[in-house]
Scaffold this motif. Structure first.
Motif, PDB file in Angstrom:
ATOM      1  N   GLY A 192       0.833  -1.202   0.000  1.00 57.74           N
ATOM      2  CA  GLY A 192       0.000   0.000   0.000  1.00 57.74           C
ATOM      3  C   GLY A 192       0.862   1.244   0.000  1.00 57.74           C
ATOM      4  O   GLY A 192       2.053   1.189   0.309  1.00 57.74           O
ATOM      5  N   ASP A 193       0.234   2.370  -0.353  1.00 57.31           N
ATOM      6  CA  ASP A 193       0.971   3.633  -0.385  1.00 57.31           C
ATOM      7  C   ASP A 193       0.631   4.530   0.797  1.00 57.31           C
ATOM      8  O   ASP A 193       1.160   5.622   0.916  1.00 57.31           O
ATOM      9  CB  ASP A 193       0.708   4.373  -1.698  1.00 57.31           C
ATOM     10  N   GLY A 194      -0.259   4.088   1.690  1.00 59.85           N
ATOM     11  CA  GLY A 194      -0.634   4.895   2.846  1.00 59.85           C
ATOM     12  C   GLY A 194      -1.518   6.066   2.482  1.00 59.85           C
ATOM     13  O   GLY A 194      -1.699   6.981   3.270  1.00 59.85           O
ATOM     14  N   ASN A 195      -2.090   6.041   1.270  1.00 60.75           N
ATOM     15  CA  ASN A 195      -2.912   7.155   0.808  1.00 60.75           C
ATOM     16  C   ASN A 195      -4.155   6.669   0.063  1.00 60.75           C
ATOM     17  O   ASN A 195      -4.551   7.272  -0.932  1.00 60.75           O
ATOM     18  CB  ASN A 195      -2.068   8.068  -0.086  1.00 60.75           C
ATOM     19  N   ASN A 210      -2.945  -6.361  -8.016  1.00 63.33           N
ATOM     20  CA  ASN A 210      -4.304  -6.365  -7.461  1.00 63.33           C
ATOM     21  C   ASN A 210      -4.616  -5.135  -6.611  1.00 63.33           C
ATOM     22  O   ASN A 210      -5.458  -5.203  -5.723  1.00 63.33           O
ATOM     23  CB  ASN A 210      -4.520  -7.629  -6.608  1.00 63.33           C
ATOM     24  N   MET A 211      -3.950  -4.024  -6.870  1.00 59.94           N
ATOM     25  CA  MET A 211      -4.169  -2.806  -6.076  1.00 59.94           C
ATOM     26  C   MET A 211      -5.576  -2.247  -6.308  1.00 59.94           C
ATOM     27  O   MET A 211      -6.077  -2.259  -7.425  1.00 59.94           O
ATOM     28  CB  MET A 211      -3.158  -1.728  -6.452  1.00 59.94           C
ATOM     29  N   VAL A 212      -6.197  -1.779  -5.221  1.00 58.08           N
ATOM     30  CA  VAL A 212      -7.518  -1.150  -5.289  1.00 58.08           C
ATOM     31  C   VAL A 212      -7.474   0.173  -4.527  1.00 58.08           C
ATOM     32  O   VAL A 212      -6.565   0.419  -3.732  1.00 58.08           O
ATOM     33  CB  VAL A 212      -8.623  -2.056  -4.693  1.00 58.08           C
ATOM     34  N   THR A 213      -8.464   1.012  -4.774  1.00 59.25           N
ATOM     35  CA  THR A 213      -8.588   2.283  -4.071  1.00 59.25           C
ATOM     36  C   THR A 213      -9.645   2.140  -2.993  1.00 59.25           C
ATOM     37  O   THR A 213     -10.721   1.606  -3.257  1.00 59.25           O
ATOM     38  CB  THR A 213      -8.994   3.403  -5.052  1.00 59.25           C
TER      39      THR A 213
END
Length: 169
Positions: free
Chosen positions: A42-45, A72-75
């Motif tokens: 994760g990017d912490g944002n 598999n990154m999601v917002t």
């Protein structure tokens, strides 16, 4: 669960290894041992993802899992209190994770797998409870499912054709 394309090359990603397991497959000549890794990035944002990888060596399994997690990154929605917009039950397999909104200063009150997902997503105030199965993989996926299924007040307003002020009262 709607996934939007996230360019992971432009994000400063942190990763965390949730679990490493030794798994065996019985074949004609005996057992073949491999390692399975579960990684959350994760990017912490507001961007987070998880993935699993399997290989004969631990570092290779972690590398594969990290690559799968980046794919598999999601917002996830994060409000001004660095919490979630509303309470929600995330479900995956036999695991259920209760995600509760918390005021500023609460911190992350969560078990290991759910804590890692929340920290890497940039959520700073949340209360969670793992219900049902405590399988680490399923808890991570249930937490992600719950976070991605949440809607912001703006999204609810757009669905109903109203303003945010009318919905929040």
């Amino acid at each position: 669960m709607k996934r939007e394309k996230i360019d992971a090359n432009q994000l400063e990603l942190n990763d965390s290894v949730v679990a490493i397991k030794r798994v065996a497959k019985t074949v004609k000549g005996g057992r073949t041992m491999r390692f399975s890794a579960l990684v959350v990035v994760g990017d912490g944002n507001g961007h987070v993802g998880c993935g699993t990888g399997k290989a004969t060596e631990v570092p290779e399994a972690i590398r594969k899992a990290r690559e799968a997690a980046v794919r598999n990154m999601v917002t996830v929605p994060v409000n001004e209190d660095k919490s979630v917009p509303h309470d929600y039950l995330g479900k995956f397999g036999a695991s259920t994770v209760l995600l509760k909104k918390a005021p500023e200063g609460t911190g992350i009150i969560a078990g290991g797998p759910a804590r890692m997902v929340c920290e890497l997503a940039g959520i700073r105030n949340i209360r969670t409870k793992s219900l049902g199965s405590n399988n680490k993989t399923n808890v991570v996926y249930a937490t992600l499912q719950g976070l991605t299924s949440m809607k912001t007040p703006e999204q609810f307003a757009a669905l109903r054709g109203k303003t945010v002020a009318e919905i929040t009262g």
